[in-house]
Design a protein around this motif. Structure first.
Motif, PDB file in Angstrom:
ATOM      1  N   PHE A 158       0.871  -1.154  -0.176  1.00 46.80           N
ATOM      2  CA  PHE A 158       0.054   0.112  -0.193  1.00 46.80           C
ATOM      3  C   PHE A 158       0.775   1.244  -0.108  1.00 46.80           C
ATOM      4  CE2 PHE A 158      -3.241  -2.986   2.067  1.00 46.80           C
ATOM      5  CZ  PHE A 158      -3.882  -2.926   0.905  1.00 46.80           C
ATOM      6  N   LEU A 161       2.049   1.891  -3.474  1.00 41.58           N
ATOM      7  CA  LEU A 161       0.955   2.372  -4.470  1.00 41.58           C
ATOM      8  C   LEU A 161       0.636   3.730  -4.300  1.00 41.58           C
ATOM      9  CD1 LEU A 161      -1.379  -0.896  -4.503  1.00 41.58           C
ATOM     10  CD2 LEU A 161       0.067  -0.110  -6.416  1.00 41.58           C
ATOM     11  N   SER A 162       0.637   4.048  -2.875  1.00 42.79           N
ATOM     12  CA  SER A 162       0.391   5.435  -2.538  1.00 42.79           C
ATOM     13  C   SER A 162       1.259   6.440  -3.184  1.00 42.79           C
ATOM     14  CB  SER A 162       0.168   5.653  -1.048  1.00 42.79           C
ATOM     15  OG  SER A 162       0.189   6.988  -0.544  1.00 42.79           O
ATOM     16  N   GLY A 165       0.719   7.121  -6.711  1.00 43.94           N
ATOM     17  CA  GLY A 165      -0.497   7.707  -7.040  1.00 43.94           C
ATOM     18  C   GLY A 165      -1.563   6.674  -7.592  1.00 43.94           C
ATOM     19  N   VAL A 166      -1.416   5.389  -7.066  1.00 42.06           N
ATOM     20  CA  VAL A 166      -2.285   4.431  -7.460  1.00 42.06           C
ATOM     21  C   VAL A 166      -3.310   4.040  -6.380  1.00 42.06           C
ATOM     22  CG1 VAL A 166      -2.534   1.867  -8.369  1.00 42.06           C
ATOM     23  CG2 VAL A 166      -0.759   3.315  -9.073  1.00 42.06           C
ATOM     24  N   THR A 167      -4.813   4.258  -6.833  1.00 38.42           N
ATOM     25  CA  THR A 167      -5.755   3.814  -5.590  1.00 38.42           C
ATOM     26  C   THR A 167      -6.229   2.597  -5.841  1.00 38.42           C
ATOM     27  OG1 THR A 167      -6.083   6.018  -5.400  1.00 38.42           O
ATOM     28  CG2 THR A 167      -7.911   4.685  -4.692  1.00 38.42           C
ATOM     29  N   PRO A 168      -6.239   1.483  -5.129  1.00 42.11           N
ATOM     30  CA  PRO A 168      -6.922   0.377  -5.235  1.00 42.11           C
ATOM     31  C   PRO A 168      -8.388   0.413  -5.357  1.00 42.11           C
ATOM     32  CG  PRO A 168      -5.465   0.290  -3.133  1.00 42.11           C
ATOM     33  CD  PRO A 168      -5.313   1.563  -3.665  1.00 42.11           C
ATOM     34  N   THR A 169      -9.148  -0.193  -6.157  1.00 39.67           N
ATOM     35  CA  THR A 169     -10.284  -0.238  -6.518  1.00 39.67           C
ATOM     36  C   THR A 169     -11.184  -1.629  -6.092  1.00 39.67           C
ATOM     37  OG1 THR A 169     -10.071  -1.546  -8.668  1.00 39.67           O
ATOM     38  CG2 THR A 169     -10.016   0.900  -8.760  1.00 39.67           C
ATOM     39  N   VAL A 194      -6.865  -3.502  -8.607  1.00 39.21           N
ATOM     40  CA  VAL A 194      -6.538  -2.079  -9.061  1.00 39.21           C
ATOM     41  C   VAL A 194      -7.618  -2.124 -10.537  1.00 39.21           C
ATOM     42  CG1 VAL A 194      -4.337  -1.828  -8.117  1.00 39.21           C
ATOM     43  CG2 VAL A 194      -4.606  -3.015 -10.441  1.00 39.21           C
ATOM     44  N   ASP A 195      -7.687  -0.721 -10.921  1.00 41.85           N
ATOM     45  CA  ASP A 195      -8.396  -0.681 -12.129  1.00 41.85           C
ATOM     46  C   ASP A 195      -7.711  -1.447 -13.313  1.00 41.85           C
ATOM     47  OD1 ASP A 195      -8.843   0.934 -14.950  1.00 41.85           O
ATOM     48  OD2 ASP A 195     -10.229   1.431 -13.440  1.00 41.85           O
ATOM     49  N   VAL A 198      -4.607   0.027 -15.192  1.00 39.11           N
ATOM     50  CA  VAL A 198      -3.477   0.278 -14.331  1.00 39.11           C
ATOM     51  C   VAL A 198      -2.441  -0.434 -15.037  1.00 39.11           C
ATOM     52  CG1 VAL A 198      -2.350   0.156 -12.167  1.00 39.11           C
ATOM     53  CG2 VAL A 198      -4.582   1.206 -12.536  1.00 39.11           C
ATOM     54  N   THR A 200       1.045  -0.260 -13.352  1.00 38.98           N
ATOM     55  CA  THR A 200       1.782   0.863 -12.480  1.00 38.98           C
ATOM     56  C   THR A 200       3.265   1.076 -12.685  1.00 38.98           C
ATOM     57  OG1 THR A 200       2.095   1.135 -10.040  1.00 38.98           O
ATOM     58  CG2 THR A 200       1.877  -1.247 -10.961  1.00 38.98           C
TER      59      THR A 200
END
Length: 275
Positions: A158, A161-162, A165-169, A194-195, A198, A200
């Protein structure tokens, strides 16, 4: 000529059914008394009534029955209608057979344990998902070996990812695979949905987890260190219902509580099949 009551007895149907067939044009009365409204039928109409009953017992709709008895379909169309009905009945039989196995398995479980289990297993299809994940190797699939390996992975995942700039979906998902063919070591995959778009740039892997066409699933309440009874209930259900397992169970963390793991809610998903 027969009254509607006598004709109904000869054809072994109800008077109400004959009135309905008359109203929709499936089997018209031969004559109707203009003064009383009483319906009368001829003996030769029994042939049409018998065809209607026989086709209806196959599960065909009344509209389909009418087109057949009126010779409004050719042989190829009739064959197609009956093949479709055969397929529908086969699917229904398979579903009913599966339900029968489930009922018998539940009865055996109650008889062996003397009580109704509070853990319900659901057989379902699992859709494919895209995960961002980190991996590590555990010495075995036992809970006491998995826990120390997987627990540090999620805060690190996490955090990366933060930073990217990647937000879990969706929820976090852990899944497992053998590290090699010789020993007990297991590759632990700590992922989060994730989307689909994505890709990443963070220092994590992006992987498409495939669908499970048939998965036995159970909801585990509490810490994953105490997952063994839920896994045993899942394994017992699989055995009782005549399935075999395919690989390790996936863990979907519906409520992930790192500080209070006893409040966690996890769905265990295990791919199954029948020989």
């Amino acid at each position: 000529m027969f009254t509607i009551g006598d004709f109904a007895r000869l054809g072994r149907v109800s008077v109400r059914m004959l009135r309905h067939y008359d109203s929709i044009g499936l089997l018209r009365a031969a004559s109707v008394d203009p003064h009383t409204g009483y319906r009368f039928y001829r003996a030769d109409q029994l042939r049409r009534l018998n065809r209607v009953i026989a086709l209806k017992e196959l599960g065909l709709t009344l509209e389909q029955v009418r087109t057949i008895v009126d010779d409004a379909v050719d042989v190829a169309e009739l064959r197609g209608m009956l093949r479709l009905r055969r397929s529908q009945l086969a699917e229904q039989l398979a579903a009913d057979t599966a339900r029968l196995r489930a009922v018998e398995a539940r009865l055996r479980m109650i008889e062996s344990e003397g009580r109704m289990t509070t853990q319900d297993v659901v057989l379902k299809e699992i859709a494919p998902v895209r995960l961002a994940e980190l991996t590590a190797v555990a010495p075995s699939y036992q809970a006491e070996d998995i826990g120390p390996v997987i627990q540090p992975l999620y805060p690190e995942l996490f955090g990366r990812l933060s930073a990217a700039g990647v937000t879990p979906t969706g929820p976090a998902i852990a899944w497992y695979e053998p590290a090699n063919s010789d020993g007990d070591e297991v590759v632990v995959h700590a992922g989060v949905i994730v989307d689909a778009e994505v890709s990443t740039g963070a220092d994590v892997a992006v992987r498409d987890l495939p669908e499970l066409r048939s998965a036995a699933t159970i909801i585990h309440h509490g810490a994953m260190d105490d997952v063994e009874p839920s896994m045993q209930a899942l394994a017992r259900w699989i055995e009782e219902n005549g399935y075999r397992t395919d690989g390790f169970a996936r863990e979907v963390y519906l409520e992930y509580c790192q500080d209070t793991p006893e409040k966690g809610i996890t769905e265990l998903q295990l791919a199954v099949y029948r020989d």
